[in-house]
Write an enzyme that holds these catalytic residues in place. Structure first.
Site, mmCIF file in Angstrom:
data_model
loop_
_atom_site.group_PDB
_atom_site.id
_atom_site.type_symbol
_atom_site.label_atom_id
_atom_site.label_comp_id
_atom_site.label_asym_id
_atom_site.label_seq_id
_atom_site.Cartn_x
_atom_site.Cartn_y
_atom_site.Cartn_z
ATOM 1 N N HIS A 198 0.868 -1.186 0.000
ATOM 2 C CA HIS A 198 0.000 0.000 0.000
ATOM 3 C C HIS A 198 0.902 1.233 0.000
ATOM 4 O O HIS A 198 2.027 1.190 0.516
ATOM 5 C CB HIS A 198 -0.832 -0.060 1.284
ATOM 6 N N ASP A 213 3.106 -4.371 8.143
ATOM 7 C CA ASP A 213 1.875 -3.597 7.993
ATOM 8 C C ASP A 213 0.708 -4.565 8.183
ATOM 9 O O ASP A 213 0.401 -5.373 7.304
ATOM 10 C CB ASP A 213 1.882 -2.968 6.589
ATOM 11 N N GLN A 253 -4.535 -4.974 7.030
ATOM 12 C CA GLN A 253 -5.557 -5.877 6.480
ATOM 13 C C GLN A 253 -5.616 -7.214 7.209
ATOM 14 O O GLN A 253 -6.529 -7.994 6.985
ATOM 15 C CB GLN A 253 -5.296 -6.142 4.993
ATOM 16 N N LYS A 267 -10.258 -0.823 10.922
ATOM 17 C CA LYS A 267 -10.407 -2.062 10.139
ATOM 18 C C LYS A 267 -10.689 -3.250 11.051
ATOM 19 O O LYS A 267 -10.717 -4.395 10.622
ATOM 20 C CB LYS A 267 -9.150 -2.304 9.309
ATOM 21 N N CYS A 280 -4.845 2.444 -3.585
ATOM 22 C CA CYS A 280 -3.577 2.930 -2.984
ATOM 23 C C CYS A 280 -2.429 1.957 -3.227
ATOM 24 O O CYS A 280 -1.529 1.816 -2.386
ATOM 25 C CB CYS A 280 -3.722 3.215 -1.496
#
Ligand code: PMP
Length: 394
Positions: free
Chosen positions: A112, A189, A192, A215, A353
């Site tokens: 991303h 990261d 998600q 999220k 993104c």
């Protein structure tokens, strides 16, 4: 999830944009409202009861996150605005205090922008070089090439746990292990991943793990930077001002202890409480069952897609979350998205993104339907019924 009980364009809302943000259970909405109705005060400044109560809720929220991701210490949990601010904090700190000319920062081709641009800036500031590990035709990290990129100059490996565009679940533990053979700092990261599985930062053994509360059924504007104690001690603060200092004179300042060194200014107290409530909610449901349900949804989705000749799935990783990115014939993704919206179905279209990934794949964007535990097989079937209608308009 009260928001889901509504009509859009006269049709019952089918919300399939969970990778962008998840909806909030009533309990989270109530916790935020309750905080402002009964306990609102600034934290850590307390000469009064409300401030003490707010501080206790705020610090208990930190403990909830610690437990949720199995961090060793509560002071390894730093509140941020979200994933983006967390990665900026790490990249900027490393550029200032650690990276030097000739160092290499490895990212992957599926990152991303939030895990690309801060590293570009860090590389520019420090003279380090950004290196991109490629993906294979299924949209998985090409692990053998990644391993050949690692060398004694590798200072940082920053990779996503789950791709927001392809759904690919990366083998984070192995990525970290390989990086550590070269003493590289590892940054994961988790934006998600956090809403779709169990995250154990001690098991992953990464130096940093970051995610956003929104999220994970929590509010926007709150996120988490997890860092191993020793790494956080070495990292300089990102922002300065109140809260993050121990002593200040007009000439200089000394930094507060962890985690406050990274929490300049009045924090998002209600956000932290909202996120902790969301974590409580997630812990109260059958998480294994919810994950199995999401896996059924994506499997069903792929089966239905395979029956439609003009659907081209983007991202065919063996191990993926419930993200379904696709193209329909030669239709522009935004046209498909608009026509789905007419039928009450919320998806995301565009580059998500991940512009460099789109360039690698040679496509302008995708249509992305992303599922959460509250979606149903019936909704998946309705997506495909709607796509059949979309086809007649194109
Ligand atoms: N990384 C990934 C993989 C994401 O999906 C997102 C959100 N789309 C981000 C980073 C950025 O998260 P936020 O906008 O909440 O900071």
């Amino acid at each position: 999830f009260p928001i889901l009980d509504q009509k859009v364009k006269g049709k019952p809302l089918i919300y399939l944009d969970n990778a962008a943000t998840t909806q909030k259970p009533q309990i989270v909405i109530d916790a935020i409202s309750q905080f402002y109705s009964t306990t609102n005060a600034n934290v850590h400044r307390g000469a009064h009861t409300l401030s003490d109560d707010a501080t206790e809720l705020f610090e208990n929220a930190r403990n909830s996150v610690q437990g949720f991701i199995n961090a060793k210490h509560a002071h390894e949990i730093v509140w941020t605005r979200g994933t983006t601010e967390a990665i900026n904090t790490i990249a900027s700190g490393l550029a200032q205090s650690f990276l030097k000319p000739g160092d290499e920062i490895i990212i992957s081709a599926m990152e991303h922008h939030a895990n690309i641009v801060p590293w570009q800036v860090a590389a520019k500031r420090s003279g380090a070089k950004l290196v991109v590990a490629p993906i294979n035709e299924k949209g998985e990290l090409n692990f053998s090439i990644y391993k050949t990129l690692l060398n004694k100059n590798t200072a940082v490996v920053a990779m996503t746990h789950v791709s927001n565009t392809l759904g690919t679940i990366n083998q984070v533990k192995e990525i970290v292990q390989s990086a550590q053979q070269f003493n590289a700092i590892t940054v994961i990261d988790g934006a998600q991943a956090i809403g779709h599985g169990f995250v154990d930062v001690q098991d992953l053994n990464c130096d940093f793990y970051v995610f956003s509360g929104h999220k994970l059924f929590g509010p926007t504007g709150i996120g988490v930077l997890y860092g191993k104690e020793a790494r956080l001690e070495q990292l300089p603060p990102f922002q300065t001002g109140g809260e993050m200092i121990k002593t200040v004179t007009f000439q200089q300042a000394t930094w507060n202890e962890l985690p406050y060194k990274f929490e300049a200014g009045t924090p998002n107290v209600a956000g932290a409480i909202g996120l902790a409530t969301a974590i409580g909610y997630v812990n109260s449901i059958d998480r294994v069952g919810a994950l199995a349900h999401e896996q059924r949804l994506i499997k069903y989705c792929s089966e239905l897609a395979n029956n439609m000749d003009d659907i081209h799935i983007i991202g065919m990783a063996e191990n993926k979350t419930s993200i379904f990115s696709f193209l329909m014939g030669d239709a522009h993704p935004s046209d498909v998205g608009t026509l789905l919206n007419q039928q009450g179905i919320a998806v995301r279209t565009g580059h998500h993104c991940t512009m460099p990934l789109m360039n690698e794949l040679g496509i302008p964007g995708t249509v992305r339907a992303s599922f959460s535990m509250y979606n149903t097989e019936e909704e998946v079937a309705m997506l495909f019924a709607a796509l059949t209608k979309v086809r007649t308009f194109l």
